[in-house]
Write an enzyme that holds these catalytic residues in place. Structure first.
Site, mmCIF file in Angstrom:
data_model
loop_
_atom_site.group_PDB
_atom_site.id
_atom_site.type_symbol
_atom_site.label_atom_id
_atom_site.label_comp_id
_atom_site.label_asym_id
_atom_site.label_seq_id
_atom_site.Cartn_x
_atom_site.Cartn_y
_atom_site.Cartn_z
ATOM 1 N N GLY A 181 1.200 -59.872 86.615
ATOM 2 C CA GLY A 181 0.922 -61.344 86.542
ATOM 3 C C GLY A 181 2.190 -61.982 87.395
ATOM 4 N N CYS B 219 2.367 -53.746 83.876
ATOM 5 C CA CYS B 219 3.176 -54.516 83.987
ATOM 6 C C CYS B 219 3.653 -55.983 82.889
ATOM 7 C CB CYS B 219 3.582 -55.220 85.266
ATOM 8 S SG CYS B 219 5.022 -56.031 85.760
ATOM 9 N N TYR B 220 3.199 -57.478 83.405
ATOM 10 C CA TYR B 220 2.872 -58.299 82.565
ATOM 11 C C TYR B 220 1.433 -57.790 81.357
ATOM 12 C CZ TYR B 220 1.145 -63.125 81.356
ATOM 13 O OH TYR B 220 0.545 -63.763 80.618
ATOM 14 N N HIS C 63 4.116 -49.699 87.630
ATOM 15 C CA HIS C 63 3.205 -50.092 88.558
ATOM 16 C C HIS C 63 2.236 -48.958 89.074
ATOM 17 C CE1 HIS C 63 2.607 -54.301 88.935
ATOM 18 N NE2 HIS C 63 3.946 -54.253 88.321
ATOM 19 N N GLU D 65 -0.319 -47.982 90.387
ATOM 20 C CA GLU D 65 -1.211 -47.966 91.268
ATOM 21 C C GLU D 65 -1.006 -47.843 92.819
ATOM 22 O OE1 GLU D 65 -0.506 -52.623 90.467
ATOM 23 O OE2 GLU D 65 -0.377 -49.937 89.146
ATOM 24 N N ASP E 157 -15.898 -52.105 109.841
ATOM 25 C CA ASP E 157 -16.461 -52.649 109.518
ATOM 26 C C ASP E 157 -18.081 -53.431 109.666
ATOM 27 O OD1 ASP E 157 -13.826 -52.500 107.847
ATOM 28 O OD2 ASP E 157 -13.007 -54.223 108.458
ATOM 29 N N LYS F 221 -10.282 -50.369 103.415
ATOM 30 C CA LYS F 221 -10.642 -49.605 104.733
ATOM 31 C C LYS F 221 -10.905 -48.056 104.904
ATOM 32 C CE LYS F 221 -10.078 -51.512 108.073
ATOM 33 N NZ LYS F 221 -11.435 -52.762 109.431
#
Length: 515
Positions: free
Chosen positions: A51, A78-79, A165, A167, A223, A371
């Site tokens: 964050g 992180c945060y 991070h 991710e 999509d 996607k």
């Protein structure tokens, strides 16, 4: 299920996507979710996102302190890690040296969270604060040159934290760390699959729609096409697909769309020609946000008019995806009140441009997918490769690839230039090597020379990027010979263009589209 508590990070949904890559279901909830609410959900694990705030700010967002005593494994990112440390009695301070970008992770304890994470592997850092003392019972699992507490753990309570991070794709062994948390620490099973999502989506659509009719805005992209097949499987003839030709499509696409759906797949599509009215709405409009807003509003107005002719309809189906929602949604925390506030990157026509007096209820089964997940779903449903691998195309189409005012003349120039780009990369058998490849028309003129004559015409920007999910992207190192072929064809075949340039900007700091 793994729950992600969101503290305002734009990567919160990306964490959810990484969890789903392990075939485990994940959900993103507000950081205000209470311990009791989490207990009722019975997740196998909880992840606290990053964050923009500092945990020592007076209005920094806080989680329910009883979360630490639920007996559910927690991973702070992180945060999220800093908040864990502060709430449990440690200290967090402004770092002497901020750490942004790649950093080598040196492992002190290779067990548990860091199993199979290589010592010295690259992780992505983005922080200005650091933990200076740990709560009782915690130990350091890893460090970097600038961050003594880069990964921490309280093994007995199954509380973990990482300052980096895992991710993001830049973290080389990030997915290994996530797998360790999901499988070994949280003891999850890989039961969340595309097939499972398909079955659940069909049940949810049928439960929500009932016997009502649904109008689908079909663009021909992966999509909306996937959504068309999904809805048709769920509700059959209750679905009406409508393609509105607003005049901003790529060359030949409207005709191709009608042929594919009507003739090949026998899914009835209502064709509506509205080129003049959309172009009229953009006369004199220079601001990209205003373009998106007007196009979004006009889309809905056309749907409302046509629905009265074909209807009545109760629901409007949209192929809204996670990146659309993330970039259009609230992504920050007000330092004065602690409330989330909007830091809008750009509005998406199917998220931020809807009018307040919308006459439809929305059905958006894909809004939790990225996607690549939609493409997986498309393959499962049975869409042909030409649709599955179609490059992403923005809802406002070529209108936001023309910088400045959109005119019929500029549309024709860009449509022809864009066709050359796509035609050449197909000839080179490189279409699937790019996430997107397209042209952008600039509203300026430059001097050139053709046949010993001076020219004063538009420059065209060629943009080719590689990406996994559209959240981040890198400019593609296209072969020089390919770029030369594209440039030669554009300046020779497209009237009004005398210069071609190549965009070498990644996202961030840029975005994939220019507007």
């Amino acid at each position: 299920m793994i729950v992600i508590l969101d503290f305002g990070s734009q990567y919160s949904e990306l964490i959810a996507r990484r969890i789903r890559e392990t075939q485990v279901y994940s959900e993103v909830l507000s950081y205000r979710t209470t311990a009791e609410q989490l207990r009722q959900l019975s997740p196998r694990g909880i992840i606290l996102s990053g964050g923009p705030s500092s945990v020592y700010d007076p209005y920094a967002p806080q989680c329910d302190s009883q979360i630490w005593d639920l007996g559910i494994p927690v991973l702070g990112v992180c945060y999220g890690m800093q908040l864990m440390v502060k709430q449990l009695g440690g200290s967090v301070e402004r770092a002497k040296q901020a750490e942004y970008g790649k950093a080598s992770l040196f492992i002190d304890d290779p067990t548990d969270l860091l199993t199979n994470v290589e010592d010295g592997s690259t992780m992505w850092m983005s922080h200005g604060d650091s933990c200076t003392s740990l709560p009782e019972g915690f130990q350091v699992l890893a460090h970097t040159d600038n961050t003594p507490c880069a990964a921490i753990a309280h093994h007995e309570r199954q509380l973990y934290g990482v300052q980096f991070h895992p991710e993001v794709v830049h973290s080389v062994d990030g997915i290994a760390l996530i797998r360790n948390f999901v499988y070994h620490i949280c003891d999850c099973e890989p039961t969340w699959t595309t097939e499972a999502f398909l079955e659940e989506s069909i049940r949810e659509i049928r439960a929500k729609v009932g016997d009502k009719r649904v109008l689908l805005a079909l663009s021909g992209g992966v999509d909306s096409s996937t959504l068309a097949f999904l809805l048709h499987r769920a509700i059959g003839d209750q679905l009406t697909c409508m393609f509105i030709d607003q005049g901003f499509m790529r060359k030949g696409e409207p005709e191709r769309l009608m042929e594919i759906f009507n003739e090949r797949f026998h899914i009835k599509v209502e064709y509506v020609s509205a080129r003049d009215r959309f172009l009229e709405k953009l006369v004199g409009v220079l601001d990209p946000e205003e373009k998106r807003r007007r196009i979004g509003h006009e889309f809905i107005r056309v749907f409302e008019e046509e629905s009265r002719r074909l209807g009545p309809f109760d629901y409007l189906a949209q192929g809204t995806l996670y990146p659309d929602v993330i970039e259009s949604a609230d992504t920050n925390v007000d330092p004065q009140t602690g409330e989330r506030v909007a830091v809008k990157i750009k509005s998406h026509h199917n998220v931020g441009g809807l009018p307040e007096d919308l006459q439809f209820k929305l059905v958006e089964p894909l809004r939790k997918l990225f996607k690549d997940e939609v493409r997986q779903l498309a393959r499962t449903i049975g869409l042909p490769p030409e649709i599955v691998r179609r490059h992403p195309f923005p809802g406002p189409g070529l209108a936001i690839r023309i910088i400045g005012e959109v005119t019929a003349e500029r549309l024709n120039i860009l449509r022809d230039a864009d066709f050359v780009v796509r035609d050449e990369i197909r000839k080179w058998d490189m279409y699937n090597d790019f996430w997107q490849a397209f042209a952008v028309l600039l509203p300026i003129h430059s001097v050139g020379v053709m046949g010993d004559q001076r020219t004063y015409a538009h420059p065209v920007v060629v943009r080719c990027v590689s990406s996994e999910d559209g959240m981040t992207a890198d400019w593609s190192r296209a072969p020089y010979d390919l770029l030369e072929a594209i440039s030669n064809r554009i300046v020779n075949e497209v009237k009004g263009v005398n210069r071609v340039v190549y965009d070498i900007t990644s996202k961030p700091p840029g975005t994939i589209e220019w507007e």
